[in-house]
Design a protein around this motif. Structure first.
Motif, PDB file in Angstrom:
ATOM      1  N   VAL A  60       2.668  -3.705  -6.505  1.00 50.75           N
ATOM      2  CA  VAL A  60       1.344  -3.908  -5.903  1.00 50.75           C
ATOM      3  C   VAL A  60       1.200  -3.078  -4.634  1.00 50.75           C
ATOM      4  N   ARG A  61       2.226  -3.089  -3.789  1.00 50.51           N
ATOM      5  CA  ARG A  61       2.149  -2.335  -2.536  1.00 50.51           C
ATOM      6  C   ARG A  61       2.073  -0.832  -2.793  1.00 50.51           C
TER       7      ARG A  61
ATOM      8  N   SER B 187      -3.662  -7.221  -5.586  1.00 45.07           N
ATOM      9  CA  SER B 187      -3.586  -8.240  -6.631  1.00 45.07           C
ATOM     10  C   SER B 187      -3.028  -7.647  -7.912  1.00 45.07           C
ATOM     11  N   LEU B 188      -2.625  -8.547  -8.807  1.00 45.09           N
ATOM     12  CA  LEU B 188      -2.238  -8.208 -10.168  1.00 45.09           C
ATOM     13  C   LEU B 188      -3.345  -8.633 -11.123  1.00 45.09           C
TER      14      LEU B 188
ATOM     15  N   ASN C 263       9.314   9.523 -15.023  1.00 44.52           N
ATOM     16  CA  ASN C 263       8.397  10.649 -15.188  1.00 44.52           C
ATOM     17  C   ASN C 263       6.941  10.205 -15.214  1.00 44.52           C
ATOM     18  N   ARG C 264       6.685   8.994 -15.680  1.00 43.87           N
ATOM     19  CA  ARG C 264       5.339   8.425 -15.684  1.00 43.87           C
ATOM     20  C   ARG C 264       5.286   7.290 -14.671  1.00 43.87           C
ATOM     21  N   LYS C 265       4.139   7.125 -14.042  1.00 48.26           N
ATOM     22  CA  LYS C 265       4.004   6.103 -13.010  1.00 48.26           C
ATOM     23  C   LYS C 265       3.983   4.709 -13.631  1.00 48.26           C
ATOM     24  N   LEU C 266       4.710   3.804 -13.008  1.00 44.43           N
ATOM     25  CA  LEU C 266       4.818   2.432 -13.500  1.00 44.43           C
ATOM     26  C   LEU C 266       3.578   1.633 -13.119  1.00 44.43           C
ATOM     27  N   LEU C 267       2.913   1.051 -14.119  1.00 44.48           N
ATOM     28  CA  LEU C 267       1.720   0.235 -13.886  1.00 44.48           C
ATOM     29  C   LEU C 267       2.052  -1.243 -13.730  1.00 44.48           C
ATOM     30  N   GLY C 268       2.932  -1.745 -14.576  1.00 46.49           N
ATOM     31  CA  GLY C 268       3.252  -3.171 -14.571  1.00 46.49           C
ATOM     32  C   GLY C 268       4.289  -3.474 -15.627  1.00 46.49           C
TER      33      GLY C 268
ATOM     34  N   GLY D  54       0.953  -9.587 -19.971  1.00 45.00           N
ATOM     35  CA  GLY D  54       1.632  -9.190 -18.750  1.00 45.00           C
ATOM     36  C   GLY D  54       0.652  -8.939 -17.628  1.00 45.00           C
ATOM     37  N   PHE D  55       1.088  -8.147 -16.658  1.00 51.86           N
ATOM     38  CA  PHE D  55       0.277  -7.875 -15.474  1.00 51.86           C
ATOM     39  C   PHE D  55       0.455  -6.412 -15.074  1.00 51.86           C
ATOM     40  N   ILE D  56      -0.609  -5.843 -14.516  1.00 52.93           N
ATOM     41  CA  ILE D  56      -0.539  -4.518 -13.912  1.00 52.93           C
ATOM     42  C   ILE D  56      -1.189  -4.589 -12.537  1.00 52.93           C
ATOM     43  N   ALA D  57      -0.826  -3.651 -11.681  1.00 48.14           N
ATOM     44  CA  ALA D  57      -1.378  -3.615 -10.334  1.00 48.14           C
ATOM     45  C   ALA D  57      -2.831  -3.154 -10.365  1.00 48.14           C
ATOM     46  N   MET D  58      -3.612  -3.671  -9.442  1.00 49.10           N
ATOM     47  CA  MET D  58      -5.032  -3.337  -9.405  1.00 49.10           C
ATOM     48  C   MET D  58      -5.251  -1.850  -9.153  1.00 49.10           C
TER      49      MET D  58
END
Length: 300
Positions: free
Chosen positions: A110-111, A149-150, A234-239, A257-261
């Protein structure tokens, strides 16, 4: 008093919640069983929740104290089991770029995405976050107000390749990936941090036990809430996925699941750049033991 239990996805698992005095519970329980009711346990309850798409408490409430305690308990059990396995039978998560395989570091995700999406956002609580469960607030006008938030999401795979389980991670595809979505996307091989650490200890003539270094590094990474995590691969982590399996009502693998806003907003911007108008977004998923990315559909 009796209240109708509302379901979000479908009618499977719908029923009634019966609230009884303590001394009446056994009498009603026996009467229901003799009348044909079939009692179930936690495992069956999880399967019903998976088919209905409902999030279970406390394992799928990461912003609550009960959810944090549950996650810590599961992480401790899995780490203990992992440390007891022979070194030759332990998967090397570091080679796949997985720093914390037994617990999603939600506060870090999240941060990192709050900073990634809005660089001017300096007041960030790195330890506490919240889950945006109110679906009326999940509109484009309100999303930017909840960067810390998630977002609860649901993932599905319609093709024959790929699986979804409780260790699946969600990644953001690049624009090149979206242009050619038929190519095989493989995570590059990362350095073995455990072996590098053991070589340093051997050079300085420090005593160490082979195989225990990886467990120690995993514990240190899980307790580090300040280090960035979304750029580890290599790819950005979403959740991450908290519950995934084959869903019989849809005849495909699905997960919750959850991903970052901040990651969700970036994903929506990609869709606008491609001028696509789809209800579901395309993302990349990967289990912690695999180097191969798979395409999946995301709904929120």
């Amino acid at each position: 008093p009796i209240s109708k239990h509302q379901q979000y996805r479908n009618d499977f698992g719908s029923g009634w919640d019966i609230i009884l005095p303590n001394e009446w519970a056994q009498i009603f329980w026996i009467s229901l069983v003799y009348s044909g009711a079939r009692p179930i346990g936690q495992k069956e309850l999880s399967l019903v929740a998976h088919e209905t798409g409902e999030f279970q408490f406390p394992q799928e409430y990461p912003d609550t104290d009960a959810g944090i305690d549950w996650t810590s308990k599961i992480e401790s059990e899995q780490l203990t089991y992992f440390s007891k396995c022979p070194p030759s039978k332990r998967p090397n998560f570091f080679l796949n770029g997985i720093a914390s395989p037994f617990r999603p570091l939600w506060s870090n995700i999240v941060r990192d995405w709050a900073v990634e999406y809005d660089t001017s956002n300096t007041v960030i609580n790195s330890h506490r976050f919240y889950v945006l469960r109110d679906r009326h607030r999940l509109s484009l006008d309100n999303l930017r107000q909840h960067l810390h938030s998630l977002v609860p999401i649901r993932i599905s795979i319609k093709g024959k390749k790929g699986i979804i389980d409780n260790t699946t991670l969600i990644y953001l595809p690049t624009m090149d990936d979206l242009k050619d979505n038929k190519k095989t996307i493989v995570e590059s091989r990362h350095s073995d941090r455990a072996r590098i650490e053991e070589r340093k200890m051997k050079k300085t003539k420090q005593s160490y036990q082979k195989g225990k270094t990886m467990v120690k590094l995993i514990e240190q990474r899980a307790n580090n809430s300040e280090q960035a995590i979304i750029h580890d691969c290599n790819r950005k982590l979403l959740g991450a996925i908290t519950s995934g399996a084959f869903q019989f009502s849809k005849a495909c693998c699905t997960g919750k699941g959850f991903i970052a806003m901040g990651g969700l907003l970036t994903l929506l911007q990609q869709q606008q750049q491609k001028n696509e108008k789809k209800q579901s977004q395309r993302v990349l998923i990967r289990t912690i033991k695999s180097q191969y990315y798979r395409w999946a559909s995301l709904e929120f």
